[in-house]
Write a protein that holds these residues in place. Structure first.
Motif, PDB file in Angstrom:
ATOM      1  N   GLY A 120      13.092   0.592  -6.240  1.00  0.00           N
ATOM      2  CA  GLY A 120      11.670   0.762  -5.974  1.00  0.00           C
ATOM      3  C   GLY A 120      11.266   2.210  -6.185  1.00  0.00           C
ATOM      4  N   VAL A 121      11.212   2.617  -7.431  1.00  0.00           N
ATOM      5  CA  VAL A 121      10.881   4.013  -7.755  1.00  0.00           C
ATOM      6  C   VAL A 121       9.378   4.247  -7.589  1.00  0.00           C
ATOM      7  CG1 VAL A 121      10.786   5.690  -9.657  1.00  0.00           C
ATOM      8  CG2 VAL A 121      12.870   4.361  -9.247  1.00  0.00           C
ATOM      9  N   GLN A 122       8.555   3.405  -8.192  1.00  0.00           N
ATOM     10  CA  GLN A 122       7.095   3.398  -8.128  1.00  0.00           C
ATOM     11  C   GLN A 122       6.430   4.538  -8.880  1.00  0.00           C
ATOM     12  OE1 GLN A 122       6.800   0.607  -7.375  1.00  0.00           O
ATOM     13  NE2 GLN A 122       8.095   0.081  -5.661  1.00  0.00           N
ATOM     14  N   SER A 123       7.025   5.714  -8.890  1.00  0.00           N
ATOM     15  CA  SER A 123       6.496   6.807  -9.715  1.00  0.00           C
ATOM     16  C   SER A 123       7.575   7.855  -9.911  1.00  0.00           C
ATOM     17  CB  SER A 123       5.274   7.446  -9.064  1.00  0.00           C
ATOM     18  OG  SER A 123       4.789   8.511  -9.876  1.00  0.00           O
ATOM     19  N   LEU A 124       7.429   8.606 -11.002  1.00  0.00           N
ATOM     20  CA  LEU A 124       8.308   9.749 -11.243  1.00  0.00           C
ATOM     21  C   LEU A 124       7.518  11.047 -11.186  1.00  0.00           C
ATOM     22  CD1 LEU A 124      10.465   8.019 -13.953  1.00  0.00           C
ATOM     23  CD2 LEU A 124      11.306   8.897 -11.764  1.00  0.00           C
ATOM     24  N   PHE A 125       6.362  10.992 -10.506  1.00  0.00           N
ATOM     25  CA  PHE A 125       5.565  12.180 -10.192  1.00  0.00           C
ATOM     26  C   PHE A 125       5.497  12.322  -8.679  1.00  0.00           C
ATOM     27  CE2 PHE A 125       3.445  11.155 -14.346  1.00  0.00           C
ATOM     28  CZ  PHE A 125       3.771  12.333 -14.998  1.00  0.00           C
ATOM     29  N   ASP A 126       5.807  13.500  -8.158  1.00  0.00           N
ATOM     30  CA  ASP A 126       5.828  13.689  -6.710  1.00  0.00           C
ATOM     31  C   ASP A 126       4.453  13.517  -6.073  1.00  0.00           C
ATOM     32  OD1 ASP A 126       8.540  14.062  -6.563  1.00  0.00           O
ATOM     33  OD2 ASP A 126       8.455  16.255  -6.556  1.00  0.00           O
ATOM     34  N   ASP A 127       3.384  13.973  -6.734  1.00  0.00           N
ATOM     35  CA  ASP A 127       2.065  13.836  -6.118  1.00  0.00           C
ATOM     36  C   ASP A 127       1.668  12.362  -5.990  1.00  0.00           C
ATOM     37  OD1 ASP A 127       1.747  13.486  -8.870  1.00  0.00           O
ATOM     38  OD2 ASP A 127      -0.105  14.660  -9.001  1.00  0.00           O
ATOM     39  N   LYS A 128       2.059  11.555  -6.947  1.00  0.00           N
ATOM     40  CA  LYS A 128       1.753  10.123  -6.874  1.00  0.00           C
ATOM     41  C   LYS A 128       2.604   9.431  -5.811  1.00  0.00           C
ATOM     42  CE  LYS A 128       1.685   6.226 -10.113  1.00  0.00           C
ATOM     43  NZ  LYS A 128       1.811   5.933 -11.549  1.00  0.00           N
ATOM     44  N   LEU A 129       3.851   9.847  -5.665  1.00  0.00           N
ATOM     45  CA  LEU A 129       4.696   9.298  -4.607  1.00  0.00           C
ATOM     46  C   LEU A 129       4.101   9.600  -3.234  1.00  0.00           C
ATOM     47  CD1 LEU A 129       8.194  10.181  -6.072  1.00  0.00           C
ATOM     48  CD2 LEU A 129       7.297   7.870  -5.724  1.00  0.00           C
ATOM     49  N   ARG A 130       3.571  10.814  -3.054  1.00  0.00           N
ATOM     50  CA  ARG A 130       2.930  11.149  -1.778  1.00  0.00           C
ATOM     51  C   ARG A 130       1.684  10.289  -1.570  1.00  0.00           C
ATOM     52  NH1 ARG A 130       4.805  16.430  -3.184  1.00  0.00           N
ATOM     53  NH2 ARG A 130       2.906  16.824  -4.391  1.00  0.00           N
ATOM     54  N   LEU A 131       0.900  10.097  -2.619  1.00  0.00           N
ATOM     55  CA  LEU A 131      -0.297   9.262  -2.515  1.00  0.00           C
ATOM     56  C   LEU A 131       0.060   7.850  -2.080  1.00  0.00           C
ATOM     57  CD1 LEU A 131      -3.417   8.861  -3.206  1.00  0.00           C
ATOM     58  CD2 LEU A 131      -2.599   8.010  -5.417  1.00  0.00           C
ATOM     59  N   LEU A 132       1.141   7.298  -2.634  1.00  0.00           N
ATOM     60  CA  LEU A 132       1.554   5.932  -2.337  1.00  0.00           C
ATOM     61  C   LEU A 132       2.244   5.791  -0.982  1.00  0.00           C
ATOM     62  CD1 LEU A 132       2.963   5.018  -5.870  1.00  0.00           C
ATOM     63  CD2 LEU A 132       0.824   4.177  -4.863  1.00  0.00           C
ATOM     64  N   GLY A 133       2.587   6.927  -0.368  1.00  0.00           N
ATOM     65  CA  GLY A 133       3.282   6.880   0.913  1.00  0.00           C
ATOM     66  C   GLY A 133       4.758   6.582   0.796  1.00  0.00           C
ATOM     67  N   ARG A 134       5.349   6.909  -0.353  1.00  0.00           N
ATOM     68  CA  ARG A 134       6.769   6.671  -0.551  1.00  0.00           C
ATOM     69  C   ARG A 134       7.594   7.721   0.195  1.00  0.00           C
ATOM     70  NH1 ARG A 134       8.476   2.075  -1.647  1.00  0.00           N
ATOM     71  NH2 ARG A 134      10.209   2.768  -2.950  1.00  0.00           N
ATOM     72  N   ALA A 135       8.803   7.319   0.621  1.00  0.00           N
ATOM     73  CA  ALA A 135       9.656   8.200   1.424  1.00  0.00           C
ATOM     74  C   ALA A 135      10.570   9.066   0.577  1.00  0.00           C
ATOM     75  CB  ALA A 135      10.493   7.360   2.390  1.00  0.00           C
ATOM     76  N   HIS A 136      10.591   8.883  -0.744  1.00  0.00           N
ATOM     77  CA  HIS A 136      11.477   9.659  -1.608  1.00  0.00           C
ATOM     78  C   HIS A 136      10.650  10.510  -2.568  1.00  0.00           C
ATOM     79  CE1 HIS A 136      10.546   6.178  -4.201  1.00  0.00           C
ATOM     80  NE2 HIS A 136      10.711   7.030  -5.197  1.00  0.00           N
ATOM     81  N   ARG A 137      11.340  11.336  -3.320  1.00  0.00           N
ATOM     82  CA  ARG A 137      10.706  12.144  -4.352  1.00  0.00           C
ATOM     83  C   ARG A 137      11.361  11.824  -5.701  1.00  0.00           C
ATOM     84  NH1 ARG A 137       7.444  11.706  -1.502  1.00  0.00           N
ATOM     85  NH2 ARG A 137       6.450  13.174  -0.070  1.00  0.00           N
ATOM     86  N   ALA A 138      10.746  12.309  -6.763  1.00  0.00           N
ATOM     87  CA  ALA A 138      11.186  11.935  -8.117  1.00  0.00           C
ATOM     88  C   ALA A 138      12.647  12.305  -8.358  1.00  0.00           C
ATOM     89  CB  ALA A 138      10.279  12.586  -9.151  1.00  0.00           C
ATOM     90  N   ALA A 139      13.064  13.474  -7.864  1.00  0.00           N
ATOM     91  CA  ALA A 139      14.451  13.903  -8.081  1.00  0.00           C
ATOM     92  C   ALA A 139      15.426  12.931  -7.417  1.00  0.00           C
ATOM     93  CB  ALA A 139      14.655  15.315  -7.551  1.00  0.00           C
ATOM     94  N   GLU A 140      15.076  12.426  -6.228  1.00  0.00           N
ATOM     95  CA  GLU A 140      15.933  11.447  -5.554  1.00  0.00           C
ATOM     96  C   GLU A 140      16.029  10.155  -6.369  1.00  0.00           C
ATOM     97  OE1 GLU A 140      15.873  11.274  -0.908  1.00  0.00           O
ATOM     98  OE2 GLU A 140      13.841  11.741  -1.589  1.00  0.00           O
ATOM     99  N   ALA A 163      -2.539   2.432 -12.217  1.00  0.00           N
ATOM    100  CA  ALA A 163      -3.934   2.211 -11.796  1.00  0.00           C
ATOM    101  C   ALA A 163      -4.266   2.927 -10.498  1.00  0.00           C
ATOM    102  CB  ALA A 163      -4.261   0.723 -11.689  1.00  0.00           C
ATOM    103  N   THR A 164      -3.585   4.049 -10.228  1.00  0.00           N
ATOM    104  CA  THR A 164      -3.985   4.887  -9.099  1.00  0.00           C
ATOM    105  C   THR A 164      -4.956   5.958  -9.592  1.00  0.00           C
ATOM    106  OG1 THR A 164      -2.390   6.720  -9.255  1.00  0.00           O
ATOM    107  CG2 THR A 164      -1.601   4.647  -8.294  1.00  0.00           C
ATOM    108  N   ILE A 165      -5.610   6.607  -8.649  1.00  0.00           N
ATOM    109  CA  ILE A 165      -6.592   7.635  -8.979  1.00  0.00           C
ATOM    110  C   ILE A 165      -5.961   8.823  -9.710  1.00  0.00           C
ATOM    111  CG2 ILE A 165      -6.385   8.919  -6.808  1.00  0.00           C
ATOM    112  CD1 ILE A 165      -9.484   9.077  -6.831  1.00  0.00           C
ATOM    113  N   LEU A 166      -4.636   8.971  -9.596  1.00  0.00           N
ATOM    114  CA  LEU A 166      -3.944  10.075 -10.262  1.00  0.00           C
ATOM    115  C   LEU A 166      -3.528   9.742 -11.685  1.00  0.00           C
ATOM    116  CD1 LEU A 166      -1.638  11.346  -7.354  1.00  0.00           C
ATOM    117  CD2 LEU A 166      -3.775  12.354  -8.162  1.00  0.00           C
TER     118      LEU A 166
END
Length: 354
Positions: A120-140, A163-166
């Motif tokens: 469940g990666v969901q994004s490889l951009f840290d700002d988008k991961l924060r927007l989605l509320g994910r607990a990991h970062r792209a490097a992880e 389809a997120t605002i980012l």
């Protein structure tokens, strides 16, 4: 011998993402051991109740929630109960989150027989991961996927959300480039949807119109040789478990939040983990009518490479399908109709159903 699918639901999560409406909980970890005993009990009972033959389970998919929050040793009794029921070469997938899929967890699951990991990666951009509320970062995420490859998993998949605002067309292309540098052979790309009861329900502006992004994703992946074999799934290899759903194969649903269908009977155990643990053999049952089964086959087949069989259609449905073939909206081969544009699958299915 008809091949059957097996789904196991793990309801535990280390955090609740802002978009998530799945049956998952961040505050029930004390239930893990009791829950895993309960799913093993349900599995043993369902194998007998539904007359599942040895060697007839074509795939196992462990989903959630977050399966990587449960230690491999807690899965051992479940896998022992499966002894002899999985067919030779069965696909065994587990979902995992990058922050909890440690080297030890990955090695433990591989030792149990898991041969495919879906991250469940969901994004490889840290700002988008924060927007989605994910607990990991792209490097992880990169680290987890590469670790799984080094351990010896030949089939690795990642999920991405768009389809997120980012998201912009340029960022979508860059995210795909980052994804395709990873040792993966499958990718699922899901449009962000605003679900009732999620944190994003209070801020629906985080979602943007997505048709252009959906076309960008599909076009770029297919240009790189990744087959789009379903509306959200692309790969150099297909997920056989998912294909089984779209082919309308029977499937066992084990655990709270799971759903199963054997023949014309759809069933669901208790959703609440506590109620499930107390009564894992309970099933809320829904007999399906021939018309419901027909409509489900149409909806599933047209959103994937499976297509629909003329034999499954009523005469009026067949006439409408043949009209679409004449208009070039569907293709026909070997008694089946196929949809070349999955993004129009719902509209085409509803037209055929009438």
């Amino acid at each position: 011998m008809e091949k059957t699918l097996l789904y196991l639901h793990i309801p535990f999560c280390d955090s609740k993402c802002h978009y998530c409406s799945f049956n998952s909980y961040v505050d029930r970890f004390e239930l893990k051991e009791r829950y895993m005993r309960a799913v093993t009990g349900q599995l043993r009972s369902d194998l007998e109740t539904f007359g599942i033959e040895k060697g007839s389970l074509a795939s196992l998919f462990i989903g959630g929630g977050t399966p990587s929050t449960v230690e491999p040793h807690l899965y051992e009794p479940f896998f022992e109960a499966l002894g002899g029921y999985l067919c030779e070469g069965a696909e065994i997938t587990s979902e995992a989150n990058p922050n909890s899929a440690t080297k030890g967890w990955l090695e433990g699951m591989k030792g149990l027989g898991v041969n495919r990991i879906s991250f469940g990666v969901q994004s490889l951009f840290d700002d988008k991961l924060r927007l989605l509320g994910r607990a990991h970062r792209a490097a992880e995420a990169r680290r987890a996927v590469e670790e799984a490859s080094h351990i010896g998993f030949d089939h690795l998949s990642i999920d991405l959300i768009y389809a997120t605002i980012l998201d912009t067309p340029q960022r979508i292309e860059e995210e795909l480039e980052r994804a395709l540098r990873l040792p993966v052979d499958h990718l699922s790309a899901y449009e962000l949807t605003i679900e009732e009861g999620t944190l994003f329900q209070k801020s629906p502006e985080v979602r943007v119109e997505s048709l252009e992004q959906a076309h960008t994703l599909r076009n770029r992946l297919e240009e790189r040789g990744w087959e789009g074999y379903e509306v959200s799934n692309f790969g150099r290899s297909k997920c056989r478990h998912n294909l089984g759903y779209w082919e309308y194969r029977p499937y066992l649903g084990i655990g709270s939040g799971a759903v199963g269908r054997i023949g014309n009977l759809r069933y669901a155990p208790h959703r609440q983990p506590e109620r499930y643990i107390d009564d894992p053999l309970f099933k809320e049952e829904e007999p399906l009518t021939p018309q419901q089964i027909r409509e489900e086959k149409i909806l599933l087949g047209l959103r994937s490479c499976v297509g629909i069989s003329s034999a499954d259609l009523t005469p009026p449905m067949r006439e409408r399908a043949e009209l679409l073939v004449r208009e070039g909206r569907l293709t026909a081969s070997g008694g089946r109709c196929y949809n070349p544009d999955y993004l129009l699958s719902d509209e085409i299915a509803l037209f055929i159903i009438g």
